[in-house]
Design an enzyme around this catalytic site. Structure first.
Site, PDB file in Angstrom:
ATOM      1  N   GLU A  89      -8.188   1.307   0.546  1.00 41.71           N
ATOM      2  CA  GLU A  89      -7.287   1.313  -0.604  1.00 41.71           C
ATOM      3  C   GLU A  89      -7.223  -0.082  -1.227  1.00 41.71           C
ATOM      4  OE1 GLU A  89      -3.018   3.332  -1.537  1.00 41.71           O
ATOM      5  OE2 GLU A  89      -3.110   2.088   0.252  1.00 41.71           O
ATOM      6  N   LYS A 111      16.648  -0.514   1.791  1.00 39.68           N
ATOM      7  CA  LYS A 111      16.012  -1.828   1.741  1.00 39.68           C
ATOM      8  C   LYS A 111      14.854  -1.760   0.744  1.00 39.68           C
ATOM      9  CE  LYS A 111      13.044  -4.441   3.066  1.00 39.68           C
ATOM     10  NZ  LYS A 111      12.135  -5.360   2.256  1.00 39.68           N
ATOM     11  N   CYS A 136      -0.070   5.066  -4.706  1.00 39.33           N
ATOM     12  CA  CYS A 136      -0.628   5.466  -3.408  1.00 39.33           C
ATOM     13  C   CYS A 136      -1.562   6.660  -3.534  1.00 39.33           C
ATOM     14  CB  CYS A 136       0.490   5.764  -2.416  1.00 39.33           C
ATOM     15  SG  CYS A 136       1.699   6.945  -3.025  1.00 39.33           S
ATOM     16  N   GLU A 160       5.401   7.884   4.143  1.00 40.01           N
ATOM     17  CA  GLU A 160       4.490   8.158   3.030  1.00 40.01           C
ATOM     18  C   GLU A 160       3.681   6.899   2.836  1.00 40.01           C
ATOM     19  OE1 GLU A 160       2.722   7.933  -0.054  1.00 40.01           O
ATOM     20  OE2 GLU A 160       4.483   8.227  -1.333  1.00 40.01           O
TER      21      GLU A 160
END
Length: 492
Positions: free
Chosen positions: A385, A177, A286, A252
């Site tokens: 973040e 997906k 990331c 992750e």
């Protein structure tokens, strides 16, 4: 023409007929219309993967036979690399040289796991030494089963390969997906799987939103493992879904990676790696080293040089020659990053440059590279973040303070340290609480090495042999080999 779902080796419309548009972030134009999978489409894809695993040939093939398909996929990716890279640019916005690098790495990932699949055939049987010689015991490894793989929008095809290649090498079947923001190269991967005649149901690709496709995939009882890359919030939801049926899970997630620069480092080298660590892929990475800690003796000199070089970065559409910073991926992310910058200004951080749309662009999700200095360690922009071309810089006094500031985070994906003192680099590397540590560099990633984080940055590891092992189950087979009766109930 609507781009369809790929289920059980067939191209299909969503059963509901629903679709969604894919937007080019460089000019906000519609570049494709794609089928929007609903729960019933997810169920069909999982059923196909389940049948292919339980009844099909894929898990029973030798490693060499699976490697043949993986290398076939890698070869076609390379043949189509210019086309795929340009599509990635149109879908994601990144500069073309970065996209070309990503697609070459994608092919390399399939080749790497083809090699590991072949090596499984030559692996020696693992025998367990037992204290009772009436028994023998050995360990075998088997594919975990049906994998639900959910990938993000920042490295669309590359992130697909990080999950699909090791899963297929292990003998698993996959329902992939992709993000609804960047679904197009995942559909190219389905085309390539079809071209190399991967058995039906081994790889299925469903496009759709998180609530309508991702959540049903995470919840589905016939999925044996979930592999997810994305935000901490969504990763938490995936983990909760996995817990309902006690699925295997690898996550992750996000990061707020520190980069410690000591005063014996080369200023030019430090500036180069700061720029690469935060402006590569528009900072939508990331592991981006978005918190830079600079020794106070070097601080002012480094800031001046960093500003000088940042001003030279060419911003524009990813297909234009010389562009080093493309648009952010979509309006939602663009507005999130602008809001984060506004919050940083409100918190009192010094905005040295950037923070706004470049004057040359009336359309597209462009943002100037942004540098905050003198950022307080308690501020939101230092802790959270941002996922954009925004770097926060702070000075430190000594090694102990640098390590404390670096580790003071709920994240632990990556970290970097720069110094000419090798002993200090090794010492600091050991003390940094992160799954990936770079020394005198930032961001280089190799398929051969493990990838993953500590703390809220995730669970498990991708890449290398560790990535393959995450798609395998360990089975103990113990045999009674003595001619003597056991004699516990039936006395000899």
């Amino acid at each position: 023409m609507v781009k369809q779902l790929y289920i059980n080796g067939e191209w299909r419309n969503a059963q509901s007929g629903h679709t969604f548009d894919v937007i080019n972030p460089a000019d906000e134009s519609v570049i494709a219309t794609v089928a929007a999978a609903q729960p019933e489409d997810v169920s069909a894809a999982v059923a196909a993967a389940r049948q292919a695993f339980d009844e099909g040939p894929w898990p029973q093939l030798s490693g060499a036979e699976r490697a043949h398909y993986l290398r076939g996929i890698a070869n076609v990716i390379r043949q189509r690399l210019p086309e795929i890279a340009r599509l990635e640019v149109a879908d994601n916005g990144k500069p073309l040289p970065e996209a070309e690098w990503d697609i070459e790495d994608t092919a390399g990932t399939f080749d790497f796991y083809a090699d590991l699949a072949e090596a499984m055939d030559q692996a020696e049987e693992e025998v367990v030494e037992l204290p009772d010689d009436r028994f023998t015991s050995r360990v075998e490894k088997e594919p975990v089963g049906v994998v639900g793989a959910i990938i993000p929008w920042n490295f669309p095809m590359l992130m697909a390969s990080w999950k699909v290649a090791p899963a297929l090498a292990a003998g698993c079947t996959v329902v992939l997906k992709p993000s609804e923001v960047t679904p197009l190269t995942a559909l190219i991967l389905a085309e390539i799987a079809d071209e190399v005649q991967l058995p039906a149901g081994v790889l299925n690709v469903i496009t759709g939103t998180g609530p309508e496709a991702g959540a049903p995939l995470s919840d589905h009882p016939d999925v044996d493992k979930l592999a997810f890359t994305g935000s901490v919030a969504t990763g938490s939801a995936v983990m909760q879904a996995a817990a309902k049926n006690i699925k295997a899970v690898s996550l992750e997630l996000g990061g707020k990676s520190p980069f410690i620069i000591f005063d014996d480092a080369s200023v030019d080298a430090a500036v180069e790696w700061i720029l690469f660590g935060i402006f590569w892929n528009q900072g939508e990475v990331c592991s981006a080293t978005s918190r830079v800690l600079v020794h106070e003796n070097l601080y002012e000199r480094l800031l001046a040089r960093l500003l000088e070089e940042t001003a030279k970065i060419t911003i524009g559409p990813g297909l234009e020659p010389g562009v080093l910073l493309g648009p952010l991926v979509n309006r939602t992310q663009y507005e999130k990053v602008l809001a984060a910058i506004g919050r940083g200004v409100e918190e009192g951080a010094t905005l040295l440059c950037g923070g706004k749309r470049p004057a040359a662009f009336a359309k597209g999700y462009y943002l100037e590279p942004t540098i905050f200095a003198d950022v307080d360690e308690s501020s939101w922009i230092w802790k959270e973040e941002i996922f954009g071309p925004v770097v926060c810089i702070k000075s430190f006094f000594d090694e102990a303070e640098a390590v404390r500031l670096a580790n003071d985070s709920r994240f632990g994906l990556a970290a970097a340290v720069m110094s000419n003192d090798k002993a200090r680099c090794q010492r600091v590397s050991r003390r940094l609480r992160a799954g990936i540590v770079w020394v005198n560099c930032s961001q280089p990633t190799f398929t051969q090495a493990p990838w993953g984080g500590f703390k809220q940055s995730g669970i498990g590891r991708e890449l290398g042999r560790w990535g393959l092992e995450s798609y395998r189950e360990v089975k103990q087979i113990t045999e009674y080999v003595s001619d003597e009766p056991w004699g516990w109930y039936l006395k000899p």
